[in-house]
Every structure is written in C-alpha cells, then in structure tokens.
Design a protein around this motif. Sequence first.
Motif, short mmCIF file in Angstrom:
data_model
loop_
_atom_site.label_atom_id
_atom_site.label_comp_id
_atom_site.label_asym_id
_atom_site.label_seq_id
_atom_site.Cartn_x
_atom_site.Cartn_y
_atom_site.Cartn_z
N SER A 33 0.89 7.01 -6.53
CA SER A 33 -0.31 7.76 -6.92
C SER A 33 -0.16 9.24 -6.61
CB SER A 33 -1.54 7.18 -6.19
OG SER A 33 -2.69 7.95 -6.46
N ILE A 34 0.30 9.58 -5.40
CA ILE A 34 0.43 10.98 -5.01
C ILE A 34 1.52 11.67 -5.82
CG2 ILE A 34 0.92 12.54 -3.11
CD1 ILE A 34 -1.77 11.11 -2.92
N MET A 35 2.62 10.97 -6.09
CA MET A 35 3.74 11.56 -6.82
C MET A 35 3.51 11.61 -8.32
SD MET A 35 6.96 9.78 -4.85
CE MET A 35 8.16 10.45 -5.98
N ASN A 36 2.43 10.95 -8.79
CA ASN A 36 2.24 10.81 -10.24
C ASN A 36 3.53 10.24 -10.85
OD1 ASN A 36 0.99 10.92 -12.70
ND2 ASN A 36 1.20 13.14 -12.95
N TYR A 37 3.91 9.08 -10.36
CA TYR A 37 5.28 8.58 -10.45
C TYR A 37 5.80 8.48 -11.88
CZ TYR A 37 9.37 5.64 -9.72
OH TYR A 37 10.65 5.15 -9.71
N TRP A 38 5.05 7.90 -12.79
CA TRP A 38 5.59 7.64 -14.12
C TRP A 38 5.81 8.93 -14.90
CZ3 TRP A 38 7.74 3.25 -14.10
CH2 TRP A 38 7.18 2.18 -13.41
N ASP A 39 4.89 9.89 -14.79
CA ASP A 39 5.11 11.19 -15.43
C ASP A 39 6.28 11.92 -14.79
OD1 ASP A 39 3.04 10.78 -17.18
OD2 ASP A 39 1.56 11.87 -15.98
N ASP A 90 0.82 -1.21 0.00
CA ASP A 90 0.00 0.00 0.00
C ASP A 90 0.85 1.26 0.00
OD1 ASP A 90 -2.31 -1.47 -0.03
OD2 ASP A 90 -2.63 -1.40 2.15
N ASN A 91 2.00 1.21 0.66
CA ASN A 91 2.87 2.38 0.68
C ASN A 91 3.35 2.73 -0.73
OD1 ASN A 91 2.67 2.52 3.50
ND2 ASN A 91 4.41 1.14 3.78
N SER A 129 6.82 17.70 -1.38
CA SER A 129 5.40 17.93 -1.09
C SER A 129 4.62 16.65 -0.84
CB SER A 129 4.75 18.69 -2.26
OG SER A 129 4.85 17.94 -3.47
N LEU A 130 5.31 15.51 -0.85
CA LEU A 130 4.62 14.22 -0.71
C LEU A 130 3.86 14.09 0.61
CD1 LEU A 130 3.95 11.36 -1.65
CD2 LEU A 130 6.18 10.63 -0.81
N PRO A 131 4.44 14.38 1.78
CA PRO A 131 3.68 14.22 3.04
C PRO A 131 2.41 15.08 3.08
CG PRO A 131 6.01 14.46 3.49
CD PRO A 131 5.83 14.79 2.05
N TYR A 132 2.53 16.33 2.66
CA TYR A 132 1.37 17.23 2.70
C TYR A 132 0.28 16.76 1.73
CZ TYR A 132 -1.41 21.48 2.35
OH TYR A 132 -2.45 22.38 2.34
N ASN A 133 0.68 16.39 0.51
CA ASN A 133 -0.31 15.93 -0.47
C ASN A 133 -0.98 14.64 -0.03
OD1 ASN A 133 0.23 18.11 -2.15
ND2 ASN A 133 1.78 16.99 -3.33
N LEU A 134 -0.20 13.75 0.59
CA LEU A 134 -0.78 12.50 1.08
C LEU A 134 -1.76 12.76 2.22
CD1 LEU A 134 -0.85 9.40 1.06
CD2 LEU A 134 1.06 9.44 2.68
N ALA A 135 -1.42 13.69 3.11
CA ALA A 135 -2.32 14.01 4.22
C ALA A 135 -3.65 14.55 3.71
CB ALA A 135 -1.65 15.02 5.15
#
Length: 315
Positions: free
Chosen positions: A72-78, A65-66, A256-262
């Motif tokens: 998902s939050i990072m829009n990883y592939w792009d 899940d992590n 910005s990952l922690p804030y966007n995930l929250a």
Amino acid sequence: MKIAQWLTVEKIKHWVWSFVRLVLIAGLSFIILYPIIQKISTAIKHRSDLYSPIVVWIPENYSLDNFRNAMSIMNYWDTLFNTFVLAGTTTLLTVASCALAGYAFARLQFKGSKLLFGGVILTILVPPTTILIPMYINLREFSLMGLIPLITGSSVNLLDSYWPFILTALTANSLKAGLFIFIFRQFFRGIPKAIEEAAYIDGAGVGTTFFRIMLPNALPAIVTVMLFSFVWQWNDTFFTTTYLTSSNVMSTQLSSLPYNLAIHLEGGDATSTDPFYLSMVQDTGILLAILPLIIIYLFVQRYFVQSVERTGIVG
C-alpha cells in the motif's frame, strides 16, 4: 603393496577434496540464501513477534499485514510497472549502443581507438561518484552543446524524468556500460575474421555485416549483457535516487518506505513509531522488490549460465 597404498592415498585425497568442496558450496549457499530466508521469516511475522523471546525463525503468529502495508505505501503495482519500463528501456538501448561500440573496438581500425578503449576501461575502474556533480549539473541545465538555448532561449531540466537514463544508455554511458562494451569487444574478437571477409566479398558493407552476420552470432553476449544490465538497473539506488526524486520506482519507494509508513501509521507524526516495526516492513518491501528478479531468474537461469560460459567471462 605399493599399488594398494597409492590407491588408498588417492582415495583419501578424493574424499578430502569432496569435503572441502562441500564446505565451500555450503558456505557460499549460506551467504547467499541467509538474507533472503531471514527476510521471508520477518515478512510473515506479526508485529507482536518482534518482542517474543521464543521467536527466531518460525513466527508464533503468522500475518500478511507487512505485505499489505508495504504494498500500500509503495503503491506496489504502479511502481512495479514503472520499474519494468525504466529497466527494460535502458537495457535495450544499452545493449544496442554497447554492441555497436564493442564491434567498433574489435574490428574497425581507426586513429585513437586504443586511447578511446583505454577510456572505456577507465570508466570501469573509476567510481561513478567522481563525475556525479558534473553530470548532475549538465542534466539539470541540459543545452546540447548550446543548441537548445539558441532555439528556445533557455536550457532544459532533464532531472526527475527518464531522459537521463535514456540519453546515457543511447550514448553507451549508462550504468556499467564500460563492462558491457568490454564483453562485446572480447566476444567479437573471438569470431573468425573469415566470416566477415566472406561477407565483404559478397558486397556487404560494415553495417550489413554487423547486423546480419555478427549480431546474430553474438546472441550469448547479448543475453549476458541484457540480464546484467536489467538487474543492475533494477537494483540501482545511486543514480535512480539522484535523477528521479518523485517518480514511483523501486529504489525511490524503498528509500522512503519507513518514513512514509511512519506518517501513515501515526497520522503525520513520524517520530513516535516503533523503529523495529519500520525495519520489519522495510525488509518486506525489499523482498517484494527482489521477488520479480527471482522469478525471472528461475525462467532464464539455463540461458544465462550458457551465455556466460560462451562469452568467456569465467574461462
């Protein structure tokens, strides 16, 4: 009797030195591998394992899940594609400009060359934060020495685009460019002048000699600079987060990952999310960010080691 004692002493010295080397190698390996192993262990843990007193390294409940949340939050592939484009472009331009500058300092004699090379060394010693504000203002109101306002009537804002990285790479002023110029200069100085003199006798000019003779012989230095430049640009957070505020690259997405995930988990309320879980997902994001570099290193490590040895960085 003396020979036997001497052999015993030499054998003891050999075993002691072998033990010291083993301790040093084990210690360095631990320092390098410990953070990576810790992040791998954290990334595959379930959220419930955070508060389990029996879970240290091996998770009690395995979960991906992590990885799903981070990607998902990072829009990883792009983000991965954009980071490859940015790092690859700046690397190629940096190698080209620094090779030209290094060759000029190594072979071309002109007035002020020593003073200019002293300035190059100064860029290695002086922290980049000292010139951040002038560079930021210059890029925000870019005028190309007044030519752009003369034509268009106003300056151009280059921030939040790739242009700051492209321009600094083209002018040999990118991240760690001073070190790269120094590497090329030292390598070109180590090439015998007889090779260039033979080319001049055959009628070749400075440009032809550089591109057809010197540059192909500088392959070890090129490989070294390319790998250093690519990795440092990939991992850079200082300039990337300053010049790019909204682009999807690894540095901005990780910050910005922690804030966007929250916000994603709590539906807009970022204050009530478990901070330990946010740290867990951020560790997973860091692991995803360095994973391409690890894969690249596995394929090019032999060429990298050979190139570093031939450029004389460690000798």
